[in-house]
Design an enzyme around this catalytic site. Structure first.
Site, PDB file in Angstrom:
ATOM      1  CB  CYS A  15      77.081  68.841  42.174  1.00  0.00           C
ATOM      2  SG  CYS A  15      76.240  70.431  42.077  1.00  0.00           S
ATOM      3  CB  CYS A  85     111.611  92.775  16.620  1.00  0.00           C
ATOM      4  SG  CYS A  85     112.750  93.232  15.312  1.00  0.00           S
ATOM      5  CG  ASP A 494      96.564  96.782  60.200  1.00  0.00           C
ATOM      6  OD1 ASP A 494      95.562  97.221  60.784  1.00  0.00           O
ATOM      7  OD2 ASP A 494      97.025  95.644  60.399  1.00  0.00           O
ATOM      8  CG  ASP A 689      98.794  91.285  58.592  1.00  0.00           C
ATOM      9  OD1 ASP A 689      97.942  91.280  57.672  1.00  0.00           O
ATOM     10  OD2 ASP A 689      98.500  91.066  59.772  1.00  0.00           O
ATOM     11  CG  ASP A 693      95.683  93.954  56.382  1.00  0.00           C
ATOM     12  OD1 ASP A 693      96.229  93.050  55.723  1.00  0.00           O
ATOM     13  OD2 ASP A 693      96.305  94.754  57.100  1.00  0.00           O
TER      14      ASP A 693
END
Length: 794
Positions: A15, A85, A494, A689, A693
């Site tokens: 905005c 280089c 996990d 996964d 998480d």
């Protein structure tokens, strides 16, 4: 002071208040006039160029919570011969207005540039590179690039052959000086030596003069300078000797034509062998590219049309017959088959597919004809994402390379200075007034020095190491993560979907069918993995699901729903306590029993009255125990982090051999638990996964996303484990450690070679041609050592 106008594309404005806020912030800076346009999402900034850099304005904008649009381009660069280089180009690009970050890789001969599109563009960046004497072009497809490199290799081979044919007779002349063999007298003739060496020096070796000129013109120096100066000194000294011989005819001239020609030939041989070895570093990428189908059978107006893969569009209907590769990612619309997804998941057992199932491009259709609708094509397919990750990793730099880059920047000027000092010492102190020994020693110093080995030491190992890891289903996102992973001493796992299969089933239910119907109906609106198991269980019982009037997920506790004006609560003790629902001792004993078995037990309350208990269990992966054993054998502490109750978590941990368990952790608290471990000085890798998480993956020193098929979140982690195989976690650490060990070997050799070789050459203990051979072989040896990673056992 000069005034400069800059335009930046701003991201995140919603905005007029946003644009006004940014404008005010910028205008508070001294000597700055800024206008921010909300419609075009651009900021136009007038400022005095001596006072500010572009990054100063970006920092101000980002401090307000907005961002500036950044684009990325990959360029192929031709003409680089050594680390000096690549360092020169990288330095110039990073000093270019509008460039956020640039990295140049000598091994891949590519530049990866992140830039602000409103401040510069690809054409300007290419021109910047061309202005310092190199050629650049936008990166072509990997296949086109592979073909170009094959042509370059062929060209190098042809030049080497011609140079060798011309230099071989001169080599015989050199042998005469050190052995009693006889050769045709014509070869000793100065004119014959001149005729043989001149094409080698100025036609075959012209590339060294061009490279040296371009670098010196831009105030830098590289390997070309060393070769051009060293061989020219030998060649033109021989010309001088010939002129003296023709003028005075007093003695047979002492010529060094063979030295210059053989040096150039040996250097060309080294470059050719290096190029061949480097081409083998990209074998893993080539194998991935070969997995792609070349064309697709598209159904249009009920007709089969064979189209090139790049002509297939999203929404097209494709027919795939038995034994054919799936061309693109898609969804089965008709037919049944089994698909071999081993190229992506490592699982050898084919996966059954029917209407509505997803299929992955480049996997193999086994035994049935199917029709699919293309959902991802071109660069958006799962395999394309994998190829992109491997390409980016192989083009990236590891922090360990910084020292080599710094030294390479000063290397050539230092070597030239040492050569000059060597010449002076020899002609004044060692053999006063004798020009030849001084010249020979100086030439040896010039040609034995090798900045190439320094430049190749890290990137070649990164290329081979990440390629070998990719072959095993391990994707490193960059060289920095290869280096960082080898420091890891703590791995946090996990539970659901990582240690377990992530496919829970209902093991016990206590309650009536009416309660089960309400339970399953409420869980049908949930996205939790346990919900699917409950819904499937109820459907198998023949129960119909009811619509939810309201539904709310309460992370770490359970769910709340309203069905037919009845309040349904499903969850753990915390949830029941929050709603002041009492739990009897008998009920609590039942919960303890299920949790002791490693099951997740949930209570079902209808209108604040507990009506049932359901227990859900997720099976442990077959390889979990072995993977954790391997990690512990590597002296890595393994931690389980889960939102499940402590009793269930401890039971699962005991099954797989984990001693340290952190349970009952809300998703948003997982990142905090990672911080607590880091505060203890731990180098932490988080394995999950990559979806629920993600904050913990980001917070960890290394985030590893583990999953199967196209579902694995490649973008969510530093390392991606394909196929869901937990054994790949210790393999990823092994790959990291082996790669870093290989890099250290390369750097030790590259530094040691120059530290030992230059003084030996300066002492006159090496003939120039031996020094040249050593230089040529030094870079080859570095690449060959890196190639040993192709055989590393993970």
């Amino acid at each position: 002071m000069a005034n400069t106008t800059l335009t930046l594309d701003i991201i995140g404005m919603t905005c007029a208040a946003c644009s006004n806020r940014i404008e005010k912030k910028l205008n508070r800076m001294n000597h700055v006039q800024a206008k921010v346009n909300l419609t075009t999402e651009k900021a136009t900034i007038d400022y005095e160029s001596d006072d500010y850099h572009l990054e100063d304005f970006v920092e101000q904008i980002q401090s307000l919570g907005y961002d500036v649009a950044v684009e990325q381009v990959e360029l192929n660069i031709n003409g680089m011969t050594c680390a000096a280089c690549s360092n020169r180009i990288e330095k110039v690009l990073n000093q270019t207005q509008g460039v956020q970050q640039a990295t140049v890789n000598l091994t891949t001969e590519q530049a990866l540039i992140k830039y602000y599109p409103s401040a510069t563009n690809t054409e300007a960046l290419i021109k910047r590179i061309q202005n310092i004497g190199y050629d650049a072009e936008t990166k072509t497809s990997s296949k086109a690039q592979s073909n170009r490199k094959k042509q370059e290799l062929k060209h190098k081979r042809n030049k080497l052959i011609i140079s060798a044919i011309l230099s071989l007779p001169l080599l015989l002349v050199m042998v005469v000086h050190i052995s009693p063999i006889s050769i045709p007298s014509i070869l000793v003739n100065p004119w014959v030596q001149l005729i043989l060496s001149t094409p080698v020096q100025f036609i075959i070796g012209w590339q060294f003069y061009v490279g040296a000129y371009k670098n010196l013109r831009n105030g830098s120096a590289n390997m070309d300078v060393l070769v051009a100066v060293g061989t020219s000194a030998a060649y033109f000294y021989s010309i001088y000797e010939m002129m003296m011989w023709l003028t005075h005819q007093t003695h047979h001239p002492h010529l060094y034509f063979e030295t210059s020609a053989i040096l150039i030939t040996l250097i060309l041989l080294g470059k050719y062998l290096e190029a061949r070895a480097k081409s083998q570093t990209t074998n893993a990428l080539s194998e991935l590219l070969n997995l792609q189908a070349k064309e697709a059978r598209v159904i249009k107006e009920n007709k089969e049309i064979m189209l090139p893969l790049d002509k297939v569009k999203v929404g097209d209907t494709l027919l795939i017959k038995p034994g054919e590769k799936i061309p693109v990612d898609g969804k089965v619309t008709k037919g049944d088959t089994s698909i071999d997804e081993s190229m992506l998941t490592g699982e050898s057992i084919p996966v059954e597919k029917s209407s509505g199932d997803s299929v992955i491009g480049s996997t193999m259709n086994k035994n049935g004809s199917i029709m699919i609708e293309a959902t991802q094509v071109g660069g958006d397919t799962a395999l394309s994402h994998i190829i992109k990750v491997v390409e980016d990793a192989q083009s990236s730099k590891a922090p360990i390379q910084r020292l080599a880059d710094i030294i390479s920047g000063y290397f050539v000027p230092i070597v030239v200075s040492i050569a000059v000092i060597t010449f002076i010492i020899w002609i004044i102190f060692v053999h006063p007034g004798q020009f030849e020994p001084a010249l020979v020693s100086a030439i040896s110093v010039l040609v034995i020095a090798c900045p190439c080995a320094l430049g190749l030491a890290t990137p070649t190992s990164i290329m081979v190491g990440t390629g070998r890891a990719a072959e095993n289903g391990i994707l490193f996102k960059g060289g920095q993560f290869v280096e960082r992973a080898h420091y890891v001493d703590t791995i946090v796992l996990d539970k659901t979907g990582t240690i377990t299969n992530g496919q829970p089933v209902v093991t016990d239910y206590v309650g009536d069918n009416d309660t089960l119907q309400l339970l399953a109906s409420a869980e049908n609106a949930s996205e939790h993995p346990l919900a699917d198991a409950i819904v499937t269980y109820a459907k198998d019982k023949g129960l119909n699901l009811l619509d939810n009037d309201t539904f709310k997920s309460i992370p770490g506790h359970g769910i709340k729903a309203t069905i037919h004006q009845q309040q349904i609560l499903v969850g753990n003790r915390k949830l029941m306590n929050d709603y002041n629902i009492s739990i009897s001792n008998k009920l609590n004993d039942q919960l303890n029993h299920y949790e002791h078995l490693g099951q997740t037990a949930m209570m079902i309350a209808v209108d604040n009255q507990i009506n049932g208990i359901i227990a859900v269990a997720d099976t442990v992966k077959n390889d979990a125990k072995q993977a954790i054993k391997e990690l512990r054998n590597m002296n890595i502490d393994v931690v389980m982090l889960t939102g499940d109750n402590n009793r269930t978590a401890q039971t699962i941990a005991k099954q797989v051999g984990i001693e340290h368990v952190i349970a009952e952790v809300l998703p948003e608290e997982k990142a905090h638990q990672i911080s607590l471990l880091q505060d203890k000085g731990k180098q932490v890798a988080m394995v999950g996964d990559g979806i629920n998480d993600a904050p913990a993956l980001v917070k960890a020193d290394i985030g590893m996303a583990i999953g199967t098929g196209a579902e694995v979140a490649i973008e969510a982690a530093d390392i991606t484990i394909l196929g869901g195989d937990l054994l790949l976690v210790p393999k990823a650490i092994k790959a990291s450690k082996a790669t870093i060990k290989n890099i250290r070997q390369n750097l030790f050799w590259a530094f040691g070679y120059n530290v030992a070789g230059i003084p030996i050459a300066a002492c006159g203990l090496l003939a120039p041609w031996i020094a040249g051979a050593a230089m040529a072989l030094s870079s080859v040896s570095v690449v060959m050592n890196a190639l040993r990673l192709k055989k590393m056992k993970l």
